[in-house]
Design a protein around this motif. Structure first.
Motif, PDB file in Angstrom:
ATOM      1  N   UNK A 108       4.408 -12.207  -7.381  1.00 30.96           N
ATOM      2  CA  UNK A 108       3.579 -11.503  -6.314  1.00 30.96           C
ATOM      3  C   UNK A 108       2.664 -10.257  -6.714  1.00 30.96           C
ATOM      4  N   UNK A 109       1.698  -9.977  -5.794  1.00 30.03           N
ATOM      5  CA  UNK A 109       0.721  -9.028  -6.452  1.00 30.03           C
ATOM      6  C   UNK A 109       1.607  -7.790  -6.606  1.00 30.03           C
ATOM      7  N   UNK A 110       2.637  -7.269  -5.714  1.00 31.06           N
ATOM      8  CA  UNK A 110       3.328  -6.293  -5.925  1.00 31.06           C
ATOM      9  C   UNK A 110       3.963  -6.180  -7.277  1.00 31.06           C
ATOM     10  N   UNK A 148      18.641 -11.432   0.274  1.00 29.26           N
ATOM     11  CA  UNK A 148      18.458 -10.089   0.859  1.00 29.26           C
ATOM     12  C   UNK A 148      17.424  -9.984   1.968  1.00 29.26           C
ATOM     13  N   UNK A 149      17.463  -9.141   2.853  1.00 29.65           N
ATOM     14  CA  UNK A 149      16.585  -9.136   3.880  1.00 29.65           C
ATOM     15  C   UNK A 149      15.126  -8.431   3.251  1.00 29.65           C
ATOM     16  N   UNK A 150      13.845  -8.872   3.846  1.00 30.71           N
ATOM     17  CA  UNK A 150      12.816  -8.058   3.295  1.00 30.71           C
ATOM     18  C   UNK A 150      12.766  -6.574   3.630  1.00 30.71           C
ATOM     19  N   UNK A 151      12.236  -5.919   2.540  1.00 27.45           N
ATOM     20  CA  UNK A 151      12.262  -4.296   2.632  1.00 27.45           C
ATOM     21  C   UNK A 151      11.197  -3.921   1.927  1.00 27.45           C
ATOM     22  N   UNK A 152      10.946  -2.284   2.548  1.00 26.00           N
ATOM     23  CA  UNK A 152       9.829  -1.930   1.749  1.00 26.00           C
ATOM     24  C   UNK A 152      10.254  -0.503   1.047  1.00 26.00           C
ATOM     25  N   UNK A 153       9.755  -0.481  -0.226  1.00 26.49           N
ATOM     26  CA  UNK A 153      10.389   0.635  -1.093  1.00 26.49           C
ATOM     27  C   UNK A 153       9.349   1.064  -2.044  1.00 26.49           C
ATOM     28  N   UNK A 155       0.801  -1.124   0.016  1.00 29.94           N
ATOM     29  CA  UNK A 155       0.165  -0.014  -0.090  1.00 29.94           C
ATOM     30  C   UNK A 155       0.660   1.386  -0.015  1.00 29.94           C
ATOM     31  N   UNK A 156       0.381   2.407   0.163  1.00 26.63           N
ATOM     32  CA  UNK A 156       1.028   3.801  -0.055  1.00 26.63           C
ATOM     33  C   UNK A 156       1.710   3.688  -1.190  1.00 26.63           C
ATOM     34  N   UNK A 157       1.556   3.075  -2.331  1.00 25.87           N
ATOM     35  CA  UNK A 157       2.125   3.091  -3.590  1.00 25.87           C
ATOM     36  C   UNK A 157       3.704   2.589  -3.301  1.00 25.87           C
ATOM     37  N   UNK A 158       3.859   1.460  -2.221  1.00 22.86           N
ATOM     38  CA  UNK A 158       5.082   0.754  -2.091  1.00 22.86           C
ATOM     39  C   UNK A 158       5.138  -0.796  -2.193  1.00 22.86           C
ATOM     40  N   UNK A 169       8.430  -3.756   9.207  1.00 20.92           N
ATOM     41  CA  UNK A 169       9.278  -2.848   8.600  1.00 20.92           C
ATOM     42  C   UNK A 169       8.669  -1.260   8.561  1.00 20.92           C
ATOM     43  N   UNK A 170       7.473  -0.955   9.024  1.00 24.68           N
ATOM     44  CA  UNK A 170       7.266   0.501   9.204  1.00 24.68           C
ATOM     45  C   UNK A 170       6.332   0.516  10.211  1.00 24.68           C
TER      46      UNK A 170
END
Length: 217
Positions: free
Chosen positions: A154-156, A133-138, A116-119, A200-201
């Motif tokens: 995935x959906x992203x 890699x570790x999971x991240x949000x970007x 969400x939030x365009x991320x 993550x946030x």
């Protein structure tokens, strides 16, 4: 062995039972706003389909995200409650790992879910069992150069084709894949992560600034 697996880190409310050999019953529904309403009926449905009762379960597997705060905590709190009530271990599995495992892809690729939030929540994989890699949000645009030449799951990835031009299903995680991955790792003697959330946030809900406490002195 009878593992009850569940995940609410994505819009999928997904539950499965694994008897140590394979998945014997599963259920998945898509509804990003009704995790709390749908999860327990799904557990009951899966147990009924398998002809078993909850007290037959010997362990819990739960997707630990990353995922939005509200949905993710539904699955984790349910898993913890079952674990305490039954006196059985609760094992965590990264939700992105479950998607990667279900893809059965070879070679390097990316898993990305909608944050969400365009991320997006995302991570890179060497193969369907190995996260590198570790999971991240970007924001997708910020990682486009890193991922543009890699297949993506995935959906992203499906939601942002400009950043992930080579996108594939599955779109959402399944508890069946989580259960199979957990059993495979447990049989190898690997230690699964604790059932603690990968947020993550910070959550969307925040205490208002300049909040005034109204209590008698």
């Amino acid at each position: 062995m009878l593992l009850l697996a569940l995940d609410t880190a994505t819009p999928a409310v997904t539950v499965a039972l694994h008897d140590g050999t394979d998945v014997i019953a599963s259920s998945s529904q898509l509804d990003a706003r009704r995790h709390g309403e749908l999860l327990l009926p799904a557990v009951d449905r899966v147990l009924t389909d398998a002809g078993l009762k909850l007290d037959a379960v010997t362990g819990i597997v739960v997707g630990i995200g990353p995922g939005p705060y509200t949905g993710l905590r539904v699955g984790l709190m349910t898993a913890d409650t079952f674990g305490l009530a039954l006196g059985v271990p609760v094992h965590g599995v990264c939700t992105l790992d479950g998607l990667a495992y279900a893809s059965d892809m070879e070679g390097p690729f990316v898993v990305a879910t909608d944050a969400r939030r365009k991320e997006v929540y995302w991570a890179r994989y060497a193969d369907s069992r190995t996260r590198v890699t570790d999971p991240a949000v970007d924001r997708p645009a910020d990682i486009a150069e890193q991922v543009k030449d890699l297949p993506a799951i995935g959906a992203g990835a499906l939601l942002y084709p400009d950043a992930f031009p080579v996108a594939h299903e599955p779109e959402h995680v399944s508890a069946a894949a989580l259960a199979r991955l957990a059993v495979e790792r447990l049989e190898k003697g690997e230690e699964l992560p604790p059932a603690r959330p990968l947020y993550l946030r910070r959550p969307d809900a925040q205490v208002p600034k300049n909040y005034k406490v109204v209590t008698p002195k």
